[in-house]
Design a protein around this motif. Structure first.
Motif, PDB file in Angstrom:
ATOM      1  N   ASP A 211      -2.102 -24.928  -3.838  1.00  0.00           N
ATOM      2  CA  ASP A 211      -3.518 -24.660  -4.065  1.00  0.00           C
ATOM      3  C   ASP A 211      -3.779 -24.728  -5.565  1.00  0.00           C
ATOM      4  N   THR A 212      -5.035 -24.605  -5.951  1.00  0.00           N
ATOM      5  CA  THR A 212      -5.429 -24.863  -7.334  1.00  0.00           C
ATOM      6  C   THR A 212      -5.478 -23.613  -8.206  1.00  0.00           C
ATOM      7  N   GLN A 213      -5.704 -22.437  -7.653  1.00  0.00           N
ATOM      8  CA  GLN A 213      -5.931 -21.247  -8.461  1.00  0.00           C
ATOM      9  C   GLN A 213      -4.621 -20.593  -8.870  1.00  0.00           C
ATOM     10  N   TRP A 214      -4.532 -20.213 -10.146  1.00  0.00           N
ATOM     11  CA  TRP A 214      -3.365 -19.501 -10.663  1.00  0.00           C
ATOM     12  C   TRP A 214      -3.596 -18.006 -10.538  1.00  0.00           C
ATOM     13  N   GLY A 215      -2.538 -17.256 -10.244  1.00  0.00           N
ATOM     14  CA  GLY A 215      -2.623 -15.808 -10.162  1.00  0.00           C
ATOM     15  C   GLY A 215      -1.288 -15.184 -10.495  1.00  0.00           C
ATOM     16  N   PRO A 216      -1.260 -13.905 -10.834  1.00  0.00           N
ATOM     17  CA  PRO A 216       0.018 -13.235 -11.160  1.00  0.00           C
ATOM     18  C   PRO A 216       0.951 -13.169  -9.963  1.00  0.00           C
ATOM     19  N   ALA A 217       0.395 -13.041  -8.760  1.00  0.00           N
ATOM     20  CA  ALA A 217       1.180 -13.053  -7.511  1.00  0.00           C
ATOM     21  C   ALA A 217       0.183 -12.978  -6.358  1.00  0.00           C
ATOM     22  N   TRP A 218       0.346 -13.834  -5.383  1.00  0.00           N
ATOM     23  CA  TRP A 218      -0.578 -13.843  -4.245  1.00  0.00           C
ATOM     24  C   TRP A 218       0.022 -13.012  -3.118  1.00  0.00           C
ATOM     25  N   VAL A 219      -0.089 -11.688  -3.306  1.00  0.00           N
ATOM     26  CA  VAL A 219       0.429 -10.726  -2.329  1.00  0.00           C
ATOM     27  C   VAL A 219      -0.642  -9.683  -2.051  1.00  0.00           C
ATOM     28  N   THR A 220      -0.491  -8.986  -0.940  1.00  0.00           N
ATOM     29  CA  THR A 220      -1.314  -7.832  -0.622  1.00  0.00           C
ATOM     30  C   THR A 220      -0.491  -6.565  -0.845  1.00  0.00           C
ATOM     31  N   TRP A 221      -1.127  -5.518  -1.395  1.00  0.00           N
ATOM     32  CA  TRP A 221      -0.412  -4.327  -1.846  1.00  0.00           C
ATOM     33  C   TRP A 221      -0.735  -3.121  -0.960  1.00  0.00           C
ATOM     34  N   ARG A 222       0.278  -2.221  -0.816  1.00  0.00           N
ATOM     35  CA  ARG A 222       0.097  -0.959  -0.102  1.00  0.00           C
ATOM     36  C   ARG A 222       0.891   0.145  -0.829  1.00  0.00           C
ATOM     37  N   TYR A 223       0.477   1.404  -0.558  1.00  0.00           N
ATOM     38  CA  TYR A 223       1.215   2.558  -1.087  1.00  0.00           C
ATOM     39  C   TYR A 223       1.251   3.644  -0.027  1.00  0.00           C
ATOM     40  N   TYR A 224       2.454   4.252   0.137  1.00  0.00           N
ATOM     41  CA  TYR A 224       2.603   5.340   1.115  1.00  0.00           C
ATOM     42  C   TYR A 224       3.672   6.328   0.667  1.00  0.00           C
TER      43      TYR A 224
ATOM     44  N   ILE B 187      -3.989  -0.953  -1.859  1.00  0.00           N
ATOM     45  CA  ILE B 187      -4.191  -0.935  -3.310  1.00  0.00           C
ATOM     46  C   ILE B 187      -5.165  -2.054  -3.636  1.00  0.00           C
ATOM     47  N   ASN B 188      -6.411  -1.711  -3.818  1.00  0.00           N
ATOM     48  CA  ASN B 188      -7.472  -2.691  -4.043  1.00  0.00           C
ATOM     49  C   ASN B 188      -7.844  -2.673  -5.523  1.00  0.00           C
ATOM     50  N   ASN B 189      -7.089  -3.427  -6.314  1.00  0.00           N
ATOM     51  CA  ASN B 189      -7.285  -3.469  -7.765  1.00  0.00           C
ATOM     52  C   ASN B 189      -7.675  -4.892  -8.164  1.00  0.00           C
ATOM     53  N   ILE B 190      -8.841  -5.334  -7.695  1.00  0.00           N
ATOM     54  CA  ILE B 190      -9.278  -6.717  -7.869  1.00  0.00           C
ATOM     55  C   ILE B 190      -9.982  -6.893  -9.216  1.00  0.00           C
ATOM     56  N   HIS B 191      -9.645  -8.000  -9.874  1.00  0.00           N
ATOM     57  CA  HIS B 191     -10.261  -8.345 -11.163  1.00  0.00           C
ATOM     58  C   HIS B 191     -10.831  -9.763 -11.080  1.00  0.00           C
ATOM     59  N   ASN B 192     -11.768 -10.038 -11.979  1.00  0.00           N
ATOM     60  CA  ASN B 192     -12.351 -11.374 -12.096  1.00  0.00           C
ATOM     61  C   ASN B 192     -11.746 -12.072 -13.301  1.00  0.00           C
ATOM     62  N   GLY B 193     -11.064 -13.185 -13.052  1.00  0.00           N
ATOM     63  CA  GLY B 193     -10.451 -13.956 -14.121  1.00  0.00           C
ATOM     64  C   GLY B 193     -11.228 -15.219 -14.420  1.00  0.00           C
ATOM     65  N   ASN B 194     -10.717 -15.987 -15.387  1.00  0.00           N
ATOM     66  CA  ASN B 194     -11.373 -17.242 -15.746  1.00  0.00           C
ATOM     67  C   ASN B 194     -11.317 -18.269 -14.617  1.00  0.00           C
ATOM     68  N   ASN B 195     -10.313 -18.141 -13.764  1.00  0.00           N
ATOM     69  CA  ASN B 195     -10.134 -19.121 -12.694  1.00  0.00           C
ATOM     70  C   ASN B 195     -10.362 -18.521 -11.317  1.00  0.00           C
ATOM     71  N   GLY B 196     -10.971 -17.338 -11.239  1.00  0.00           N
ATOM     72  CA  GLY B 196     -11.243 -16.737  -9.945  1.00  0.00           C
ATOM     73  C   GLY B 196     -10.796 -15.290  -9.873  1.00  0.00           C
ATOM     74  N   ARG B 197     -10.883 -14.707  -8.711  1.00  0.00           N
ATOM     75  CA  ARG B 197     -10.536 -13.304  -8.482  1.00  0.00           C
ATOM     76  C   ARG B 197      -9.064 -13.166  -8.117  1.00  0.00           C
ATOM     77  N   TYR B 198      -8.460 -12.067  -8.546  1.00  0.00           N
ATOM     78  CA  TYR B 198      -7.057 -11.805  -8.268  1.00  0.00           C
ATOM     79  C   TYR B 198      -6.855 -10.302  -8.200  1.00  0.00           C
ATOM     80  N   ASN B 199      -5.729  -9.873  -7.649  1.00  0.00           N
ATOM     81  CA  ASN B 199      -5.400  -8.459  -7.545  1.00  0.00           C
ATOM     82  C   ASN B 199      -4.290  -8.136  -8.530  1.00  0.00           C
ATOM     83  N   ALA B 200      -4.506  -7.146  -9.364  1.00  0.00           N
ATOM     84  CA  ALA B 200      -3.539  -6.788 -10.400  1.00  0.00           C
ATOM     85  C   ALA B 200      -2.444  -5.871  -9.897  1.00  0.00           C
TER      86      ALA B 200
END
Length: 361
Positions: free
Chosen positions: A111-124, A187-200
């Motif tokens: 795909d075209t968008q860069w991100g730190p990691a394309w994962v979904t996060w949880r905490y328990y 863990i919903n820590n979404i940010h808006n980057g230059n190339n789209g939205r990502y979760n930190a």
């Protein structure tokens, strides 16, 4: 003098404009999927998938899983970033999505968008967990209540071990994932980057409290060629702007379809099947096993000719067994040679000579 000053100012202005144009052109230069096709071919195989197009299969064993094998988490300018120890990790862990196939294992969809990691996060209850996001899943959907990932694709680790370089040695058993997921918080820590939205990912302050020490932020630096390099204060990553481009022009040099891959595997397994049919060297190769599942009298004509006729027990009777005379096998003491003894029945037996001694007639 004034003319010289004007010419000098005009020259400096032109040079500045040239530099600006050159910088803008460099920043706007983009690459296509051909970059992925060419650079990843030496590390795996490209497969023409009917749903996702060309997908990539890494040349690794069945133990491999994205964001779980041979890597760790580092806190960068864009939050928690997956740092892979694979030389090709700059691409599949920061672009695109992963999905699991029962036949091929884990496959990567570009795909075209860069991100730190394309994962979904949880905490328990003292555990951080993450799982790869599937193809076509947006950030908003991935962190919603309706999105679910199979429990065995999750990774959980105690919060105190989250920042370790060898974090893979501290994963909890996958059999406990089901319990953690049911009670875990998103863990919903979404940010808006230059190339789209990502979760930190997890909050930096939250992690620092759990591990009991401060976390140093690593600076992300662009790399001018494919690859990655990590130092104490800097993570160099190649993350160009990617465009899909023309699908007809961009394609892997070598790829296989699912059908061709299946035929290839069948050809590789065929010698094993043929070898299993060969008789063992310890057995008689001329021996023929009887046919099973065929009732006598219902065979085909060719099968009747091959079989030998069975004897009819109703007409043939076994020969009578001869009666042999009983032989006396005992050897008499005074009968050498085993001669026939005389029949003494009806004859008068005389007394021995010593018994008649002293008598007179």
């Amino acid at each position: 003098m004034e003319t010289l000053r004007k010419n000098t100012a005009l020259l400096l202005l032109c040079l500045g404009m040239m530099g600006t144009v050159q910088h803008t052109t460099t920043a706007q230069t983009a690459v296509s999927f051909q970059l992925f096709y060419d650079n990843l071919s030496v590390h795996g195989s490209w497969i023409d998938d009917p749903h996702y197009g060309y997908v990539w299969s890494p040349r690794l064993g069945r133990d491999f899983a994205p964001y779980r094998t041979n890597g760790y988490w580092a806190y960068t300018d864009m939050g928690w970033t997956w740092v892979s120890d694979y030389s090709w990790g700059w691409a599949p862990f920061h672009y695109g999505r992963w999905f699991y196939d029962s036949y091929y294992g884990w496959l990567w969809v570009p795909d075209t968008q860069w991100g730190p990691a394309w994962v979904t996060w949880r905490y328990y209850d003292g555990y951080y967990g993450w799982a790869a996001i599937g193809p076509g899943i947006s950030i908003d959907v991935a962190f919603g209540s309706s999105y679910s990932v199979p429990y065995n694709q999750w990774v959980f680790v105690r919060d105190r071990d989250f920042c370790r370089r060898d974090v893979s040695h501290y994963y909890v058993r996958a059999s406990n994932n089901g319990t953690y997921i049911k009670k875990a918080v998103v863990i919903n820590n979404i940010h808006n980057g230059n190339n789209g939205r990502y979760n930190a990912g997890p909050d930096r302050g939250h992690v620092q409290k759990r591990i009991g020490t401060a976390i140093t932020q690593v600076h992300l630096k662009d790399r001018d060629k494919p690859g990655q390099h990590m130092t104490k204060s800097e993570l160099q990553l190649y993350k160009p702007r990617v465009e899909k481009g023309n699908a007809k022009k961009s394609m892997p040099e070598k790829f296989v379809t699912r059908k061709e891959r299946g035929i290839l595997n069948n050809k590789m397994e065929q010698p094993k099947k043929e070898a299993a049919r060969l008789p063992s060297l310890n057995q008689n190769t001329e021996r023929k096993e009887p046919q099973r599942g065929i009732i006598r009298g219902q065979e085909k004509p060719a099968q009747r000719e091959q079989r030998a006729p069975l004897p009819d027990l109703r007409q043939e009777q076994p020969a009578p067994r001869p009666v042999l005379p009983r032989m006396n096998t005992e050897q008499p003491r005074n009968n050498p040679g085993n001669q026939p003894l005389p029949d003494l029945r009806g004859t008068r037996q005389e007394k021995p000579h010593h018994e008649n001694k002293g008598r007179r007639g």
